[in-house]
Scaffold this active site. Structure first.
Site, PDB file in Angstrom:
ATOM      1  N   GLU A 111       0.819  -1.196   0.000  1.00  0.00           N
ATOM      2  CA  GLU A 111       0.000   0.000   0.000  1.00  0.00           C
ATOM      3  C   GLU A 111       0.857   1.252   0.000  1.00  0.00           C
ATOM      4  O   GLU A 111       1.940   1.281   0.575  1.00  0.00           O
ATOM      5  CB  GLU A 111      -0.886  -0.007   1.241  1.00  0.00           C
ATOM      6  CG  GLU A 111      -1.742  -1.244   1.255  1.00  0.00           C
ATOM      7  CD  GLU A 111      -3.043  -1.026   1.996  1.00  0.00           C
ATOM      8  OE1 GLU A 111      -3.883  -1.910   1.956  1.00  0.00           O
ATOM      9  OE2 GLU A 111      -3.203   0.046   2.591  1.00  0.00           O
ATOM     10  N   CYS A 131       6.614  -7.274   7.340  1.00  0.00           N
ATOM     11  CA  CYS A 131       7.717  -6.731   8.128  1.00  0.00           C
ATOM     12  C   CYS A 131       8.138  -7.774   9.155  1.00  0.00           C
ATOM     13  O   CYS A 131       7.312  -8.531   9.652  1.00  0.00           O
ATOM     14  CB  CYS A 131       7.271  -5.459   8.846  1.00  0.00           C
ATOM     15  SG  CYS A 131       8.612  -4.603   9.708  1.00  0.00           S
ATOM     16  N   CYS A 135       6.688  -5.250  15.860  1.00  0.00           N
ATOM     17  CA  CYS A 135       6.227  -4.252  16.828  1.00  0.00           C
ATOM     18  C   CYS A 135       4.783  -4.558  17.233  1.00  0.00           C
ATOM     19  O   CYS A 135       3.939  -4.859  16.393  1.00  0.00           O
ATOM     20  CB  CYS A 135       6.329  -2.846  16.234  1.00  0.00           C
ATOM     21  SG  CYS A 135       8.035  -2.373  15.879  1.00  0.00           S
ATOM     22  N   CYS A 138       1.645  -2.592  15.626  1.00  0.00           N
ATOM     23  CA  CYS A 138       1.620  -2.375  14.177  1.00  0.00           C
ATOM     24  C   CYS A 138       0.914  -3.523  13.457  1.00  0.00           C
ATOM     25  O   CYS A 138       1.233  -4.691  13.667  1.00  0.00           O
ATOM     26  CB  CYS A 138       3.037  -2.229  13.649  1.00  0.00           C
ATOM     27  SG  CYS A 138       3.100  -2.013  11.861  1.00  0.00           S
ATOM     28  N   GLY A 180       6.676  -2.150   6.167  1.00  0.00           N
ATOM     29  CA  GLY A 180       8.061  -2.602   6.140  1.00  0.00           C
ATOM     30  C   GLY A 180       9.038  -1.731   6.906  1.00  0.00           C
ATOM     31  O   GLY A 180       8.722  -0.615   7.315  1.00  0.00           O
ATOM     32  N   GLU A 181      10.227  -2.287   7.099  1.00  0.00           N
ATOM     33  CA  GLU A 181      11.321  -1.558   7.744  1.00  0.00           C
ATOM     34  C   GLU A 181      12.330  -1.243   6.637  1.00  0.00           C
ATOM     35  O   GLU A 181      13.061  -2.124   6.176  1.00  0.00           O
ATOM     36  CB  GLU A 181      11.941  -2.425   8.853  1.00  0.00           C
ATOM     37  CG  GLU A 181      13.277  -1.940   9.382  1.00  0.00           C
ATOM     38  CD  GLU A 181      13.283  -0.474   9.840  1.00  0.00           C
ATOM     39  OE1 GLU A 181      12.352  -0.031  10.512  1.00  0.00           O
ATOM     40  OE2 GLU A 181      14.245   0.233   9.484  1.00  0.00           O
ATOM     41  N   SER A 212      11.913   6.397   7.706  1.00  0.00           N
ATOM     42  CA  SER A 212      11.544   6.113   9.092  1.00  0.00           C
ATOM     43  C   SER A 212      12.049   4.725   9.465  1.00  0.00           C
ATOM     44  O   SER A 212      11.856   3.771   8.724  1.00  0.00           O
ATOM     45  CB  SER A 212      10.022   6.177   9.231  1.00  0.00           C
ATOM     46  OG  SER A 212       9.624   5.904  10.558  1.00  0.00           O
ATOM     47  N   SER A 234      11.576   5.644  15.203  1.00  0.00           N
ATOM     48  CA  SER A 234      10.394   5.266  15.978  1.00  0.00           C
ATOM     49  C   SER A 234      10.832   4.881  17.381  1.00  0.00           C
ATOM     50  O   SER A 234      11.535   3.897  17.570  1.00  0.00           O
ATOM     51  CB  SER A 234       9.691   4.092  15.292  1.00  0.00           C
ATOM     52  OG  SER A 234       9.163   4.528  14.056  1.00  0.00           O
ATOM     53  N   LEU A 235      10.422   5.667  18.359  1.00  0.00           N
ATOM     54  CA  LEU A 235      10.949   5.507  19.721  1.00  0.00           C
ATOM     55  C   LEU A 235       9.952   4.797  20.646  1.00  0.00           C
ATOM     56  O   LEU A 235      10.258   3.741  21.209  1.00  0.00           O
ATOM     57  CB  LEU A 235      11.301   6.896  20.268  1.00  0.00           C
ATOM     58  CG  LEU A 235      12.172   6.946  21.496  1.00  0.00           C
ATOM     59  CD1 LEU A 235      13.536   6.331  21.242  1.00  0.00           C
ATOM     60  CD2 LEU A 235      12.339   8.397  21.960  1.00  0.00           C
ATOM     61  N   CYS A 353      -1.560   4.837   9.803  1.00  0.00           N
ATOM     62  CA  CYS A 353      -0.419   3.977  10.116  1.00  0.00           C
ATOM     63  C   CYS A 353      -0.853   2.663  10.719  1.00  0.00           C
ATOM     64  O   CYS A 353      -1.692   2.629  11.609  1.00  0.00           O
ATOM     65  CB  CYS A 353       0.473   4.629  11.158  1.00  0.00           C
ATOM     66  SG  CYS A 353       0.847   6.305  10.841  1.00  0.00           S
TER      67      CYS A 353
HETATM   68  N1  SAH Z   1       9.424   0.391  10.126  1.00  0.00           N
HETATM   69  C1  SAH Z   1       9.518   1.814  10.101  1.00  0.00           C
HETATM   70  C2  SAH Z   1       8.548   2.486   9.171  1.00  0.00           C
HETATM   71  C3  SAH Z   1       7.113   2.008   9.148  1.00  0.00           C
HETATM   72  S1  SAH Z   1       6.074   2.475  10.459  1.00  0.00           S
HETATM   73  C4  SAH Z   1       9.428   2.363  11.505  1.00  0.00           C
HETATM   74  O1  SAH Z   1       9.250   1.595  12.430  1.00  0.00           O
HETATM   75  O2  SAH Z   1       9.600   3.557  11.695  1.00  0.00           O
HETATM   76  C5  SAH Z   1       5.842   4.183  10.332  1.00  0.00           C
HETATM   77  C6  SAH Z   1       5.350   4.795  11.650  1.00  0.00           C
HETATM   78  O3  SAH Z   1       4.014   4.361  11.944  1.00  0.00           O
HETATM   79  C7  SAH Z   1       6.207   4.351  12.812  1.00  0.00           C
HETATM   80  O4  SAH Z   1       6.534   5.402  13.650  1.00  0.00           O
HETATM   81  C8  SAH Z   1       5.299   3.367  13.500  1.00  0.00           C
HETATM   82  O5  SAH Z   1       5.654   3.261  14.830  1.00  0.00           O
HETATM   83  C9  SAH Z   1       3.930   3.970  13.292  1.00  0.00           C
HETATM   84  N2  SAH Z   1       2.839   3.024  13.523  1.00  0.00           N
HETATM   85  C10 SAH Z   1       2.832   1.705  13.302  1.00  0.00           C
HETATM   86  N3  SAH Z   1       1.673   1.150  13.665  1.00  0.00           N
HETATM   87  C11 SAH Z   1       0.897   2.154  14.125  1.00  0.00           C
HETATM   88  C12 SAH Z   1      -0.437   2.216  14.658  1.00  0.00           C
HETATM   89  N4  SAH Z   1      -1.203   1.142  14.769  1.00  0.00           N
HETATM   90  N5  SAH Z   1      -0.903   3.429  15.033  1.00  0.00           N
HETATM   91  C13 SAH Z   1      -0.132   4.530  14.900  1.00  0.00           C
HETATM   92  N6  SAH Z   1       1.110   4.526  14.421  1.00  0.00           N
HETATM   93  C14 SAH Z   1       1.635   3.354  14.046  1.00  0.00           C
END
Ligand code: SAH
Length: 364
Positions: A111, A131, A135, A138, A180-181, A212, A234-235, A353
């Site tokens: 997507e 991915c 996490c 996600c 994805g990462e 990101s 992403s912290l 997201c």
């Molecule tokens: N893998 C990368 C890029 C993809 S995620 C990363 O981790 O940064 C892009 C952003 O969307 C990240 O900050 C991730 O933490 C956030 N994200 C993922 N799932 C989400 C959710 N369910 N609600 C809000 N943000 C989310």
């Protein structure tokens, strides 16, 4: 089905199969195209013509490369293909966000999301099918990793999305925040960014591109040494205990190493590293968490983006209430940390997201 159409169908699918074994031209750099042209006995300047057709004009067939000699065109047609991912579904949210579901040659789907806001038009791009980072919050993580995207498939999202722009609209920003990462698909990401930013390619300023990452430290360092794009990290947590639960990669690259690495990154004077922080009710959204964040980021030139969590089926996490997010932001601001709140966009089409993919495959 009668015999004739059966045969026709079979031969067309054989043609498709053969096509797929050909090298995808839309992932070659100018140097690589030059080599092909010279090996064929043509003159070097033809390479520039070809990459212009591929990347600046975005044509989908060799026949469209009108200024090439017919012999060269025939040679390219015989030996290469141009990957053309097509948006199979486009959904439009009431806020103008458009989600493209793109079907790849092998049937996998990714997507991309077009997000118009405040005079900008951002394209959110995927880097992998699924991915492996696992996490907890996600939706893409639930798929596991199916495979990496090729450079052509990453670039193809831009071409597919361009055809969905409204008159007068143009992309101003590109963010690798889709499925994805990106740093786990490093060589292909670099190839993609090279073509996006090259003067002979798409000529996009690296300042308009954000990658990101969940925090793959060695790749973060390499990336910024190679191409000066913006980095978002992403912290989501201020302790190793919590971060390892939310983003398990933290066990390999713990917070103290991540912050130390961020400190050493070559970030330009007037730039700052962006941190993303998904706000989870009762998990990471307390006043104490905000104070912890201030302390953690104090040694850095940082800014932080607070993200409303987008829930999806099968997840027990909840979004922090707006009041909690605002109180959290206020503490950060008082501590002189630039903190913005990312409003969720495209919620009504599940383009926000973490919701990508899950929607289409709810039944599976
Ligand atoms: N893998 C990368 C890029 C993809 S995620 C990363 O981790 O940064 C892009 C952003 O969307 C990240 O900050 C991730 O933490 C956030 N994200 C993922 N799932 C989400 C959710 N369910 N609600 C809000 N943000 C989310």
């Amino acid at each position: 089905m009668n015999a004739d159409s059966d045969t026709a169908e079979r031969s067309s699918s054989m043609r498709d199969m053969r096509e797929l074994t050909l090298r995808d031209m839309r992932e070659l750099t100018l140097d690589e195209v030059r080599q092909i042209v010279v090996d064929f006995g043509e003159r070097e300047f033809r390479a520039r013509q070809i990459v212009q057709w591929l990347y600046a004009r975005g044509v989908e067939s060799f026949d469209a490369m009108l200024d090439l000699p017919a012999t060269l065109r025939a040679h390219l047609k015989q030996n290469f293909r141009i990957g053309v991912p097509a948006a199979s579904v486009v959904s439009r949210a009431t806020d103008g966000t458009r989600k493209l579901l793109i079907r790849l040659a092998d049937g996998e789907e990714i997507e991309s999301v077009i997000i118009p806001a405040e005079g900008r038009v951002t394209l959110c791009m995927s880097s992998q099918v699924g991915c492996a980072m696992a996490c907890e919050f996600c939706a893409t993580a639930r798929m596991g990793l199916h495979r990496n995207l090729t450079a052509s498939e990453m670039l193809g999202q831009i071409f597919a999305a361009r055809s969905e722009l409204l008159p007068g609209e143009e992309f101003t920003n590109f963010v690798f925040m889709g499925m994805g990462e990106p740093l786990a698909n490093y060589p292909r990401l670099i190839q993609t960014l090279t073509i996006m930013t090259a003067e002979w390619g798409m000529n996009i300023s690296p300042r308009r591109i954000t990658v990101s990452t969940v925090g793959l430290i060695p790749a973060m360092e390499r990336l910024l040494a190679e191409i000066p794009v913006n980095l978002a990290v992403s912290l989501h947590a201020t302790t190793n205990e919590l971060r390892s639960r939310l983003a398990p990669i933290n066990q390999r690259y713990p917070l103290e190493d991540l912050i130390a690495a961020c400190r050493k990154l070559p970030i330009k004077r007037r730039n700052r590293i962006m941190f993303e922080y998904v706000m989870l009710a009762g998990v990471n959204d307390s006043i104490a968490d905000a104070r912890g964040l201030l302390k953690l980021l104090a040694p850095l030139r940082a800014k932080i983006n607070l993200i409303f969590y987008n829930p999806f089926d099968g997840s027990n996490l909840r979004t922090s209430p707006r009041a909690a997010v605002e109180a959290f932001q206020a503490i950060l601001k008082n501590g002189n940390l630039t903190a913005t709140i990312r409003e969720s966009r495209g919620l009504d089409i599940a383009a926000a997201c973490g919701q990508l993919y899950a929607e289409q495959h709810r039944a599976t």
